[in-house]
Motif scaffolding. Structure first.
Motif, PDB file in Angstrom:
ATOM      1  N   TYR A   1       0.830  -1.071  -0.194  1.00  0.00           N
ATOM      2  CA  TYR A   1      -0.053  -0.061   0.062  1.00  0.00           C
ATOM      3  C   TYR A   1       0.822   1.381  -0.046  1.00  0.00           C
ATOM      4  O   TYR A   1       1.932   1.160   0.799  1.00  0.00           O
ATOM      5  CB  TYR A   1      -0.865   0.002   1.121  1.00  0.00           C
ATOM      6  CG  TYR A   1      -1.962   1.211   1.325  1.00  0.00           C
ATOM      7  CD1 TYR A   1      -2.853   1.702   0.249  1.00  0.00           C
ATOM      8  CD2 TYR A   1      -1.928   2.048   2.362  1.00  0.00           C
ATOM      9  CE1 TYR A   1      -3.577   2.577   0.541  1.00  0.00           C
ATOM     10  CE2 TYR A   1      -2.676   3.277   2.558  1.00  0.00           C
ATOM     11  CZ  TYR A   1      -3.514   3.390   1.534  1.00  0.00           C
ATOM     12  OH  TYR A   1      -4.042   4.824   1.632  1.00  0.00           O
ATOM     13  N   MET A   2       0.721   1.899  -0.845  1.00  0.00           N
ATOM     14  CA  MET A   2       1.436   3.496  -1.058  1.00  0.00           C
ATOM     15  C   MET A   2       0.863   4.711  -0.420  1.00  0.00           C
ATOM     16  O   MET A   2       1.487   5.560  -0.285  1.00  0.00           O
ATOM     17  CB  MET A   2       1.715   3.592  -2.583  1.00  0.00           C
ATOM     18  CG  MET A   2       2.428   2.423  -3.238  1.00  0.00           C
ATOM     19  SD  MET A   2       2.982   2.678  -4.976  1.00  0.00           S
ATOM     20  CE  MET A   2       3.261   4.226  -5.000  1.00  0.00           C
TER      21      MET A   2
ATOM     22  N   SER B   1       8.146  -4.626 -10.891  1.00  0.00           N
ATOM     23  CA  SER B   1       6.932  -3.985 -10.261  1.00  0.00           C
ATOM     24  C   SER B   1       6.230  -2.845 -11.011  1.00  0.00           C
ATOM     25  O   SER B   1       6.562  -2.361 -12.101  1.00  0.00           O
ATOM     26  CB  SER B   1       7.742  -3.025  -9.186  1.00  0.00           C
ATOM     27  OG  SER B   1       8.281  -3.878  -8.172  1.00  0.00           O
ATOM     28  N   SER B   2       4.909  -2.747 -10.714  1.00  0.00           N
ATOM     29  CA  SER B   2       3.991  -1.927 -11.271  1.00  0.00           C
ATOM     30  C   SER B   2       2.986  -1.333 -10.260  1.00  0.00           C
ATOM     31  O   SER B   2       3.107  -1.642  -9.004  1.00  0.00           O
ATOM     32  CB  SER B   2       3.277  -2.722 -12.517  1.00  0.00           C
ATOM     33  OG  SER B   2       2.477  -1.798 -13.236  1.00  0.00           O
ATOM     34  N   HIS B   3       2.098  -0.453 -10.670  1.00  0.00           N
ATOM     35  CA  HIS B   3       1.265   0.169  -9.846  1.00  0.00           C
ATOM     36  C   HIS B   3      -0.188   0.122 -10.108  1.00  0.00           C
ATOM     37  O   HIS B   3      -0.665  -0.047 -11.268  1.00  0.00           O
ATOM     38  CB  HIS B   3       1.591   1.853  -9.582  1.00  0.00           C
ATOM     39  CG  HIS B   3       3.046   1.742  -9.229  1.00  0.00           C
ATOM     40  ND1 HIS B   3       3.970   1.750  -9.845  1.00  0.00           N
ATOM     41  CD2 HIS B   3       3.578   2.075  -7.923  1.00  0.00           C
ATOM     42  CE1 HIS B   3       5.229   2.025  -9.390  1.00  0.00           C
ATOM     43  NE2 HIS B   3       4.934   2.316  -8.238  1.00  0.00           N
TER      44      HIS B   3
ATOM     45  N   TRP C   1      -3.343   4.012  -3.702  1.00  0.00           N
ATOM     46  CA  TRP C   1      -2.452   3.608  -4.655  1.00  0.00           C
ATOM     47  C   TRP C   1      -1.792   2.350  -4.016  1.00  0.00           C
ATOM     48  O   TRP C   1      -1.497   2.260  -2.965  1.00  0.00           O
ATOM     49  CB  TRP C   1      -1.506   4.565  -4.893  1.00  0.00           C
ATOM     50  CG  TRP C   1      -1.793   5.826  -5.852  1.00  0.00           C
ATOM     51  CD1 TRP C   1      -2.584   6.953  -5.815  1.00  0.00           C
ATOM     52  CD2 TRP C   1      -1.591   5.490  -7.391  1.00  0.00           C
ATOM     53  NE1 TRP C   1      -2.826   7.698  -6.827  1.00  0.00           N
ATOM     54  CE2 TRP C   1      -2.396   6.866  -7.702  1.00  0.00           C
ATOM     55  CE3 TRP C   1      -0.826   4.775  -8.003  1.00  0.00           C
ATOM     56  CZ2 TRP C   1      -2.131   7.206  -9.223  1.00  0.00           C
ATOM     57  CZ3 TRP C   1      -1.051   5.102  -9.375  1.00  0.00           C
ATOM     58  CH2 TRP C   1      -1.477   6.158 -10.125  1.00  0.00           C
ATOM     59  N   TRP C   2      -1.445   1.339  -5.082  1.00  0.00           N
ATOM     60  CA  TRP C   2      -0.528   0.175  -4.405  1.00  0.00           C
ATOM     61  C   TRP C   2       0.599  -0.019  -5.463  1.00  0.00           C
ATOM     62  O   TRP C   2       0.334   0.358  -6.716  1.00  0.00           O
ATOM     63  CB  TRP C   2      -1.548  -1.053  -4.226  1.00  0.00           C
ATOM     64  CG  TRP C   2      -2.454  -1.125  -3.190  1.00  0.00           C
ATOM     65  CD1 TRP C   2      -2.295  -1.615  -2.114  1.00  0.00           C
ATOM     66  CD2 TRP C   2      -3.941  -0.486  -3.184  1.00  0.00           C
ATOM     67  NE1 TRP C   2      -3.700  -1.469  -1.379  1.00  0.00           N
ATOM     68  CE2 TRP C   2      -4.527  -0.676  -1.841  1.00  0.00           C
ATOM     69  CE3 TRP C   2      -4.788   0.213  -4.244  1.00  0.00           C
ATOM     70  CZ2 TRP C   2      -5.813  -0.275  -1.537  1.00  0.00           C
ATOM     71  CZ3 TRP C   2      -5.820   0.818  -3.883  1.00  0.00           C
ATOM     72  CH2 TRP C   2      -6.234   0.438  -2.653  1.00  0.00           C
ATOM     73  N   ARG C   3       1.558  -0.717  -5.038  1.00  0.00           N
ATOM     74  CA  ARG C   3       2.783  -0.934  -5.764  1.00  0.00           C
ATOM     75  C   ARG C   3       2.535  -2.680  -5.630  1.00  0.00           C
ATOM     76  O   ARG C   3       2.300  -2.911  -4.607  1.00  0.00           O
ATOM     77  CB  ARG C   3       3.821  -0.622  -5.490  1.00  0.00           C
ATOM     78  CG  ARG C   3       5.290  -1.294  -6.098  1.00  0.00           C
ATOM     79  CD  ARG C   3       6.329  -0.552  -5.787  1.00  0.00           C
ATOM     80  NE  ARG C   3       6.835  -0.850  -4.299  1.00  0.00           N
ATOM     81  CZ  ARG C   3       7.766  -1.757  -3.860  1.00  0.00           C
ATOM     82  NH1 ARG C   3       8.359  -2.577  -4.969  1.00  0.00           N
ATOM     83  NH2 ARG C   3       8.015  -1.849  -2.732  1.00  0.00           N
ATOM     84  N   TYR C   4       2.800  -3.281  -6.699  1.00  0.00           N
ATOM     85  CA  TYR C   4       2.887  -4.921  -6.683  1.00  0.00           C
ATOM     86  C   TYR C   4       4.019  -5.311  -7.339  1.00  0.00           C
ATOM     87  O   TYR C   4       4.347  -4.757  -8.464  1.00  0.00           O
ATOM     88  CB  TYR C   4       1.736  -5.497  -7.097  1.00  0.00           C
ATOM     89  CG  TYR C   4       1.206  -5.344  -8.472  1.00  0.00           C
ATOM     90  CD1 TYR C   4       1.577  -5.896  -9.495  1.00  0.00           C
ATOM     91  CD2 TYR C   4       0.387  -3.961  -8.707  1.00  0.00           C
ATOM     92  CE1 TYR C   4       1.368  -5.772 -10.674  1.00  0.00           C
ATOM     93  CE2 TYR C   4       0.019  -3.734  -9.994  1.00  0.00           C
ATOM     94  CZ  TYR C   4       0.182  -4.702 -11.165  1.00  0.00           C
ATOM     95  OH  TYR C   4       0.093  -4.270 -12.359  1.00  0.00           O
TER      96      TYR C   4
END
Length: 396
Positions: free
Chosen positions: A277-278, A346-348, A290-293
């Protein structure tokens, strides 16, 4: 330095005498620990800034650097080959230690990444919940039952990961196919579109740590090394946390925390997903979360395959279901082979709701032109309940 976020990282394991990046090379000897991984066998290991000397020449650890090794394996020393005006010479980086089968690595532990080959140092551990859909479980702690992805449920198992710094000297060799892994976060100002990154900050699973020791007081080159750690020869390992590291960890805990890891294997292609979680931003009178995974793909077979397409389904708590299809990932169509069986990126993703789910498939192509779909394990997108202040980045 902080800068616009790079959101992708590509990698490959080591195999045989050298990989095709020229990053790390080793002689193949007895005691190999597995295909494509760095073994702690009888070989001498080099970090490469050029081609190594003849590995059959019997390179030895220098006097005074007594070598430790894994049980049933001969001593091994870790060395670096560096370019100098007068030519290339072999220099010792450190000495391998026995990997820990039980317990955690301490702050300041030097290591070589067993899959991606870079040198790094442990900052602190995270206790994550690993949801492995390849392991059957009769009892569930948390449902992984997501619409459209079957009815299988799995139980989360505690697993140790580490926040680490990557040696900047190794970053160019990791990034030939894509950018080095970084931790991204939302900027602490009014520009809701601003996304920044701390490069060379990674998360490493316990089993991917190959520990080593070094007599160098600054063995890792990273701008945060001397801000976060200091040398203390009375300690083991001899690098201890400064107050700045403790304060930074505490202040940014919600944005750094690794809590859930999801894993599933389809036709010998293992997909591991870690969401982060960003934060939340206000945009056009609405809240955007927003999240990064981070996704790691691993080919557990010897057959060469290539990722061709991605198919995502993104469900938001607001009731929307979005379908995303496209070629490859982060603009690439990686080949997974025996020589380079791993790829990580990684992406968002953003939602106009505080939680949601993602799942989907990757389509791979075999050498004969046939295709098969690999499942992406479903994972939750959860916002932090105790969200007080945005992340502070590198402000102390």
């Amino acid at each position: 330095m902080l800068g616009p976020a790079g959101v992708a990282g590509a990698t490959g394991r080591l195999e045989g005498e050298r990989d095709n990046w020229g990053r790390v090379s080793r002689a193949v000897g007895k005691g190999e620990t597995g295909r494509g991984r760095v073994g702690l066998g009888s070989s001498v290991l080099w970090g490469s800034w050029g081609y190594p000397r003849d590995t059959q020449g019997g390179e030895q650890c220098p006097p005074g650097l007594g070598a430790a090794s894994a049980p049933a394996n001969p001593p091994s020393c870790l060395s670096a080959l560096r370019n100098r005006p007068e030519g290339k010479v072999l220099e010792t980086v450190g000495v391998f230690e026995a990997p820990k089968q039980h317990g955690k690595y301490e702050t300041g532990q030097l290591f070589l990444h067993s899959v991606f080959g870079y040198r790094g140092i442990v900052l602190f551990p995270w206790q994550a919940r690993l949801y492995d859909r390849d392991v059957a479980s009769p009892v569930t702690e948390k449902s992984e039952n997501v619409a459209g992805h079957g009815s299988k449920e799995v139980k989360g198992k505690t697993h140790t990961y580490y926040q680490v710094l990557i040696d900047a000297r190794d970053c160019p060799h990791i990034s030939q196919r894509s950018q080095t892994e970084a931790v991204t976060f939302l900027a602490n100002h009014d520009d809701s579109r601003a996304l920044y990154a701390i490069p060379g900050l990674d998360y490493v699973s316990h089993e991917d740590i190959l520990p080593y020791s070094s007599t160098d007081q600054v063995p890792i080159q990273h701008e945060l090394f001397e801000r976060f750690l200091m040398y203390d020869q009375t300690k083991v390992p001899p690098f201890v946390a400064r107050d700045t590291l403790c304060a930074w960890q505490e202040k940014n805990h919600p944005w750094l925390e690794l809590s859930d890891v999801h894993r599933e294997t389809t036709e010998n292609i293992r997909v591991t997903v870690i969401p982060f979680y960003m934060g939340m931003r206000e945009a056009q009178n609405s809240h955007v979360y927003w999240w990064r995974y981070c996704i790691r793909l691993e080919n557990l077979d010897s057959e060469v395959v290539q990722l061709r397409e991605r198919h995502w389904r993104i469900f938001s708590l607001s009731g929307t279901l979005e379908t995303v299809r496209g070629r490859g990932v982060v603009g690439r169509e990686p080949v997974l082979s025996k020589e380079q069986p791993a790829f990580q990126y990684s992406s968002h993703v953003s939602l106009q709701a505080s939680s949601g789910h993602m799942w989907g498939t990757f389509r791979f192509e075999r050498p004969d032109g046939s295709h098969f779909d690999v499942r992406i394990p479903p994972f939750s997108l959860e916002s932090n309940k105790d969200e007080k202040t945005p992340p502070s980045g590198l402000h102390w």
